[in-house]
Enzyme design. Structure first.
Site, PDB file in Angstrom:
ATOM      1  N   GLY A  77       0.628  -1.152  -0.006  1.00 31.42           N
ATOM      2  CA  GLY A  77      -0.082   0.420  -0.141  1.00 31.42           C
ATOM      3  C   GLY A  77       0.882   0.804   0.154  1.00 31.42           C
ATOM      4  O   GLY A  77       0.366   2.006  -0.772  1.00 31.42           O
ATOM      5  N   CYS A  78       2.416   1.052   0.784  1.00 26.49           N
ATOM      6  CA  CYS A  78       2.913   2.626   0.701  1.00 26.49           C
ATOM      7  C   CYS A  78       4.181   2.813  -0.554  1.00 26.49           C
ATOM      8  O   CYS A  78       3.188   3.401  -0.768  1.00 26.49           O
ATOM      9  CB  CYS A  78       3.595   2.118   2.408  1.00 26.49           C
ATOM     10  SG  CYS A  78       2.845   2.424   3.502  1.00 26.49           S
ATOM     11  N   SER A  79       3.733   1.468  -0.542  1.00 29.09           N
ATOM     12  CA  SER A  79       4.028   1.996  -2.489  1.00 29.09           C
ATOM     13  C   SER A  79       3.619   2.179  -3.176  1.00 29.09           C
ATOM     14  O   SER A  79       3.759   3.352  -4.084  1.00 29.09           O
ATOM     15  CB  SER A  79       5.601   0.329  -2.581  1.00 29.09           C
ATOM     16  OG  SER A  79       6.014   0.412  -1.836  1.00 29.09           O
TER      17      SER A  79
END
Length: 152
Positions: free
Chosen positions: A43-45
């Protein structure tokens, strides 16, 4: 979470190159300040890549983009290189900004309760006042939603 209309707390954190960055460095410029849990997670990527894809539009609008997590400077450097991230990533292992912006919360994941960063984005105006708060944002749409907001 901090509310719209409040003064954003200043901070002094290191970027991926070890340079000190403060929020007050951006006085006179709008800032997108997004808090995310961890480098190199799915998700962060995706969220970081969405901000990278929209970065030129943010620059055209004279808006600075800053991502903050607890990850180390070295982790941020690898993350930025891996995904070619053109914006500022700040390391906050002591949770100075994370707690200052009230995004360190109890989270539940598969029934397990732990403390962590709740994915949150703040739009801060040219005078350091919080203009918009986006809570529990979706990684894939966060950058586009902010662009839409800024252009409205």
């Amino acid at each position: 979470m901090l509310e719209t209309g409040t003064k954003a707390p200043d901070f002094a954190l290191e970027d991926k190159d070890g340079n000190k960055v403060t929020l007050s460095d951006f006085k006179g410029q709008k800032v997108i300040l997004y808090f995310y849990p961890r480098d190199n997670t799915p998700g962060c990527s995706r969220q970081a890549c969405a901000f990278a894809d929209a970065y030129e539009e943010f620059k055209t609008l004279n808006v600075a983009v800053i991502g903050i997590s607890k990850d180390s400077v070295a982790s941020h450097q690898r993350f930025a290189e891996k995904y070619n991230l053109p914006f500022i990533l700040l390391s906050d292992p002591e949770r100075q900004a994370i707690e200052g912006f009230d995004v360190w919360k109890e989270k539940k994941n598969f029934g397990k309760v732990s403390m962590g960063v709740v994915r949150t984005t703040y739009v801060i105006d040219e005078n350091g006042i919080i203009e918009k708060v986006m809570k529990k944002v979706k990684p894939d749409t966060n950058a586009a939603e902010i662009l839409e907001y800024l252009k409205a």
